[in-house]
Scaffold this motif. Sequence first.
Motif, PDB file in Angstrom:
ATOM      1  N   MET A 409      29.282  15.190  72.214  1.00 41.34           N
ATOM      2  CA  MET A 409      30.517  14.529  70.667  1.00 41.34           C
ATOM      3  C   MET A 409      31.382  15.796  70.636  1.00 41.34           C
ATOM      4  SD  MET A 409      28.107  12.059  69.208  1.00 41.34           S
ATOM      5  CE  MET A 409      28.903  12.065  67.493  1.00 41.34           C
ATOM      6  N   TYR A 410      30.997  17.318  70.904  1.00 37.29           N
ATOM      7  CA  TYR A 410      32.165  18.201  70.105  1.00 37.29           C
ATOM      8  C   TYR A 410      32.927  17.309  71.582  1.00 37.29           C
ATOM      9  CZ  TYR A 410      34.507  22.524  69.825  1.00 37.29           C
ATOM     10  OH  TYR A 410      34.891  23.661  69.343  1.00 37.29           O
ATOM     11  N   MET A 411      33.461  17.478  72.658  1.00 43.67           N
ATOM     12  CA  MET A 411      34.196  17.213  73.687  1.00 43.67           C
ATOM     13  C   MET A 411      34.921  15.979  73.234  1.00 43.67           C
ATOM     14  SD  MET A 411      32.516  18.024  77.118  1.00 43.67           S
ATOM     15  CE  MET A 411      34.113  17.065  77.885  1.00 43.67           C
ATOM     16  N   SER A 412      34.423  15.192  72.433  1.00 43.19           N
ATOM     17  CA  SER A 412      35.179  13.835  72.030  1.00 43.19           C
ATOM     18  C   SER A 412      35.906  13.937  71.254  1.00 43.19           C
ATOM     19  CB  SER A 412      34.263  12.480  71.541  1.00 43.19           C
ATOM     20  OG  SER A 412      33.534  12.711  70.399  1.00 43.19           O
ATOM     21  N   LEU A 413      35.809  14.619  69.905  1.00 41.83           N
ATOM     22  CA  LEU A 413      36.926  14.948  68.952  1.00 41.83           C
ATOM     23  C   LEU A 413      38.136  15.563  69.193  1.00 41.83           C
ATOM     24  CD1 LEU A 413      34.016  17.367  67.003  1.00 41.83           C
ATOM     25  CD2 LEU A 413      34.472  15.067  66.353  1.00 41.83           C
ATOM     26  N   TYR A 414      37.789  16.233  70.345  1.00 39.47           N
ATOM     27  CA  TYR A 414      39.288  16.399  71.020  1.00 39.47           C
ATOM     28  C   TYR A 414      39.779  15.400  71.668  1.00 39.47           C
ATOM     29  CZ  TYR A 414      43.438  18.895  73.170  1.00 39.47           C
ATOM     30  OH  TYR A 414      44.693  18.675  74.164  1.00 39.47           O
ATOM     31  N   ARG A 415      39.412  14.164  72.265  1.00 38.82           N
ATOM     32  CA  ARG A 415      39.868  13.230  72.691  1.00 38.82           C
ATOM     33  C   ARG A 415      40.511  12.241  71.382  1.00 38.82           C
ATOM     34  NH1 ARG A 415      41.603  15.144  76.677  1.00 38.82           N
ATOM     35  NH2 ARG A 415      40.744  16.221  77.790  1.00 38.82           N
ATOM     36  N   LEU A 416      39.884  12.352  70.527  1.00 39.32           N
ATOM     37  CA  LEU A 416      40.031  11.260  69.127  1.00 39.32           C
ATOM     38  C   LEU A 416      41.244  12.387  69.126  1.00 39.32           C
ATOM     39  CD1 LEU A 416      36.643  10.896  67.977  1.00 39.32           C
ATOM     40  CD2 LEU A 416      38.035   9.037  68.496  1.00 39.32           C
ATOM     41  N   HIS A 417      41.855  13.295  68.871  1.00 39.10           N
ATOM     42  CA  HIS A 417      43.028  13.941  68.455  1.00 39.10           C
ATOM     43  C   HIS A 417      43.998  13.038  69.148  1.00 39.10           C
ATOM     44  CE1 HIS A 417      45.813  16.788  67.076  1.00 39.10           C
ATOM     45  NE2 HIS A 417      45.750  17.363  67.735  1.00 39.10           N
ATOM     46  N   ILE A 418      43.799  13.510  70.832  1.00 44.11           N
ATOM     47  CA  ILE A 418      44.557  13.008  71.283  1.00 44.11           C
ATOM     48  C   ILE A 418      45.346  11.519  71.363  1.00 44.11           C
ATOM     49  CG2 ILE A 418      44.966  12.744  74.068  1.00 44.11           C
ATOM     50  CD1 ILE A 418      45.257  15.600  73.222  1.00 44.11           C
ATOM     51  N   ALA A 419      43.925  11.335  70.895  1.00 42.75           N
ATOM     52  CA  ALA A 419      44.201   8.681  70.810  1.00 42.75           C
ATOM     53  C   ALA A 419      44.902   9.284  69.581  1.00 42.75           C
ATOM     54  CB  ALA A 419      43.345   8.533  70.448  1.00 42.75           C
ATOM     55  N   ALA A 420      44.949  10.070  68.694  1.00 42.94           N
ATOM     56  CA  ALA A 420      46.052   9.369  67.281  1.00 42.94           C
ATOM     57  C   ALA A 420      46.699  10.563  67.630  1.00 42.94           C
ATOM     58  CB  ALA A 420      45.349  10.659  66.203  1.00 42.94           C
ATOM     59  N   GLY A 423      47.171   6.755  71.361  1.00 46.43           N
ATOM     60  CA  GLY A 423      46.556   5.949  71.401  1.00 46.43           C
ATOM     61  C   GLY A 423      46.286   6.158  72.784  1.00 46.43           C
ATOM     62  N   TYR A 424      44.624   5.187  72.735  1.00 42.30           N
ATOM     63  CA  TYR A 424      43.702   4.954  73.771  1.00 42.30           C
ATOM     64  C   TYR A 424      43.532   5.403  74.948  1.00 42.30           C
ATOM     65  CZ  TYR A 424      40.437   5.208  69.397  1.00 42.30           C
ATOM     66  OH  TYR A 424      39.841   5.572  68.319  1.00 42.30           O
ATOM     67  N   LEU A 429      44.070   8.174  80.362  1.00 43.56           N
ATOM     68  CA  LEU A 429      44.695   8.889  81.611  1.00 43.56           C
ATOM     69  C   LEU A 429      44.965  10.603  81.173  1.00 43.56           C
ATOM     70  CD1 LEU A 429      47.584   6.632  81.424  1.00 43.56           C
ATOM     71  CD2 LEU A 429      45.702   6.158  83.018  1.00 43.56           C
ATOM     72  N   ASP A 430      44.873  10.836  79.891  1.00 43.78           N
ATOM     73  CA  ASP A 430      45.040  12.630  79.869  1.00 43.78           C
ATOM     74  C   ASP A 430      43.277  12.871  80.450  1.00 43.78           C
ATOM     75  OD1 ASP A 430      46.316  14.941  78.710  1.00 43.78           O
ATOM     76  OD2 ASP A 430      44.145  14.440  77.818  1.00 43.78           O
ATOM     77  N   THR A 431      42.427  12.186  79.992  1.00 39.36           N
ATOM     78  CA  THR A 431      41.319  12.705  80.753  1.00 39.36           C
ATOM     79  C   THR A 431      40.913  12.896  81.799  1.00 39.36           C
ATOM     80  OG1 THR A 431      40.149  11.968  78.697  1.00 39.36           O
ATOM     81  CG2 THR A 431      38.576  12.686  79.641  1.00 39.36           C
ATOM     82  N   PHE A 432      41.675  11.567  82.374  1.00 45.57           N
ATOM     83  CA  PHE A 432      40.604  11.675  83.858  1.00 45.57           C
ATOM     84  C   PHE A 432      41.836  12.470  84.514  1.00 45.57           C
ATOM     85  CE2 PHE A 432      42.760  10.216  88.035  1.00 45.57           C
ATOM     86  CZ  PHE A 432      41.419  10.052  88.421  1.00 45.57           C
ATOM     87  N   ALA A 433      43.238  12.781  83.843  1.00 46.28           N
ATOM     88  CA  ALA A 433      44.142  13.928  84.723  1.00 46.28           C
ATOM     89  C   ALA A 433      43.820  15.289  83.976  1.00 46.28           C
ATOM     90  CB  ALA A 433      44.679  13.793  84.068  1.00 46.28           C
TER      91      ALA A 433
END
Length: 447
Positions: A409-420, A423-424, A429-433
């Motif tokens: 859940m904590y890691m997903s917070l940063y990913r939601l910031h990147i999505a904002a 875009g998703y 792609l950023d997560t995979f890289a």
Amino acid sequence: MHRFIVVGGGAGGLELATRLGDRYGKARRGREPRASVTLVDRYPTHIWKPLLHEVAAGSMDPFTQELEYAAQARWHGFEFQQGELTGLDRAGKRIRLGAVLDEDGAELIPPREIEYDTLVLAIGSTTHFFGVPGAAENSIALDTVAQAERFRKRLIAACMRAEHQAPEPLPEGVAASDEPRVQIAIIGAGATGVELSAELRNTAQVLSVYGLHKLDPSRDVGIALIEAGPTILPALPERVSSATADLLKKLGVRILTSERVTEVGPGVVRTASGKAVRADLTVWAAGITAPPVLSQLDGLPVNKLGQLIVRRTLQTETDDNIFAFGDCAACEWPGHERGVPPRAQAAHQEAAFLLRALGNVLEGQALPEFTYRDFGSLVSLGHFSAVGNLMGGLIGGSMLIEGLFARFMYMSLYRLHIAALHGYARMVLDTFAHWLRRTTLPRVKLH
């Protein structure tokens, strides 16, 4: 065109500028843009501030996570102006920016003024030293990437020095028994202090594995977490605090509560009870305050922490054309004694609210009122775990979570910031890289 200026490229400010640019700053189907959007920040790049403790511990390379403001502006229909806010002319609707200097102190961009129709201030916060003697001079804050990198380099140097040199004499008042070879003192047991203490334990182990020192990571590298209040994580529920304290103790973190720091000297931290804690490195994470410039902005009212006082519409009390949000603003939270807390989730909610509200400004419509929703808090304990509480309508109350689920859940917070921001699709792609880079690099930045 209506001129929007957003000052501050933190989590909330950059998200707002991006979404305003996408919605109003781009030409669509032959139609001209409806507004010009300008983002102002004193730095050329953005990094999510809750990640700075990972930069300090070396578990994140900031240069792989930084975002260039100029590139984001090109992709999302807004303009970027680098410079530090130094003043405001409300009558002329202008902001003043200071000169931009290079690393050698030579002027790159001269001081200048920019005109606005609607101004949004989101310049965040800075470390509050509370007037403690020696705190600013002898400790490191974690407000910027440069400060976090400075701490990381000093940590590696301290470990290497401890292995190859004879121990230095202990400061006056420090007992010699069971003193680790390297001692790190973290003042303030809020989220930043707690997260850094856990992350540093992992760093000490990794540095030993890679041969940068041959110290015992658990015995020879000590971490002391010093808190003036009776519990760590004072802003969170007691059960979250207790669960976190238990986990930190298992990691070998020494917790000192009800210890108000009265002096930070070279190599020592002294408290009101008379304790003297040796410190080869000291981090100050004991509180935040608003940047001093806010109290000098042409009559805009501030509270005792220097935050701009805003209405429920996020407009300042004395000027309808100036909005403020995030850590630099004091906004009422109905039903609670304190205002909206200085958290990333609050800045995210306020940015989403302002996107709608500023659309109303363009249409000449009445503004809605902001209501903060607390979805809980999560605290990372590094590679080991995470802990926190979830709350809100989905679960009908508050629920303690910890372990791998809390870490996810904590890691997903940063990913939601990147999505904002992107875009998703680009977030995936950023997560995979990022995962791919981690498979070919050491877990800690070693140089």
